[in-house]
Design an enzyme around this catalytic site. Structure first.
Site, short mmCIF file in Angstrom:
data_model
loop_
_atom_site.label_atom_id
_atom_site.label_comp_id
_atom_site.label_asym_id
_atom_site.label_seq_id
_atom_site.Cartn_x
_atom_site.Cartn_y
_atom_site.Cartn_z
N HIS A 46 -4.45 -7.37 -22.57
CA HIS A 46 -3.08 -7.42 -23.10
C HIS A 46 -2.32 -8.53 -22.39
O HIS A 46 -2.67 -8.91 -21.26
CB HIS A 46 -2.37 -6.10 -22.85
N GLU A 48 0.51 -8.44 -20.91
CA GLU A 48 1.10 -7.98 -19.65
C GLU A 48 0.07 -7.93 -18.52
O GLU A 48 0.35 -8.37 -17.40
CB GLU A 48 1.73 -6.59 -19.81
N CYS A 76 2.78 -0.82 -23.56
CA CYS A 76 2.03 0.40 -23.86
C CYS A 76 1.80 1.18 -22.55
O CYS A 76 2.17 0.70 -21.47
CB CYS A 76 0.69 0.02 -24.50
N CYS A 79 -0.19 -0.90 -19.86
CA CYS A 79 0.58 -1.99 -19.27
C CYS A 79 1.72 -1.46 -18.41
O CYS A 79 2.04 -2.03 -17.37
CB CYS A 79 1.09 -2.91 -20.37
#
Length: 147
Positions: A46, A48, A76, A79
């Site tokens: 991801h 992040e 999410c 993260c």
């Protein structure tokens, strides 16, 4: 946030869900990243988690307590956990995520008694961030329909 949006556009250009992230320290950009799950074939890639990894390497430590995270989509659970573990004190995000958002939309993991709580600022350039996502998925559905 505009630089995070540019990162998200890069992601979209290579077929990734358009999410971009930036780590800032003392008003200086430390690291940038975008989603790479499809191209990297890894659920952990991801924006992040990538930007946190880069910032830790650049700054030489795992605690990012003097940094801010800018991201185009509400983080999410995974993260948000990485943000907690990295001790990031402030998270600024664009679009809310009503399917997986863990900074207020579905749940706010910072309300739980973890050892770290970040300040949250949501909805920054929200319409632009949300449009990147909705346009991406609209185009994806059209491509699949043609196939």
């Amino acid at each position: 946030m505009k630089i995070a949006i540019e990162q998200a556009k890069i992601a979209a250009s290579i077929g990734e869900v358009p999410v971009g992230a930036v780590i800032v320290k003392d008003n200086d950009i430390i690291a940038t990243a975008f989603n790479r799950r499809e191209t990297g074939k890894n659920a952990l890639y991801h924006a992040e988690t990538d930007v946190i990894d880069k910032a830790c390497q650049i700054l030489g430590g795992w605690r990012l307590w003097q940094c801010e995270l800018f991201v185009t989509l509400e983080p999410c659970p995974m993260c948000t956990g990485a943000i907690i573990n990295a001790r990031i004190p402030k998270v600024i995000f664009g679009a809310y995520d009503f399917k997986a958002g863990s900074c207020g939309s579905i749940v706010n993991l910072f309300e739980f008694p973890y050892n770290h709580k970040a300040e949250l600022v949501g909805g920054i350039l929200e319409s632009e961030c949300a449009a990147l996502l909705s346009d991406f998925f609209k185009d994806l559905r059209l491509k699949r329909k043609k196939q």
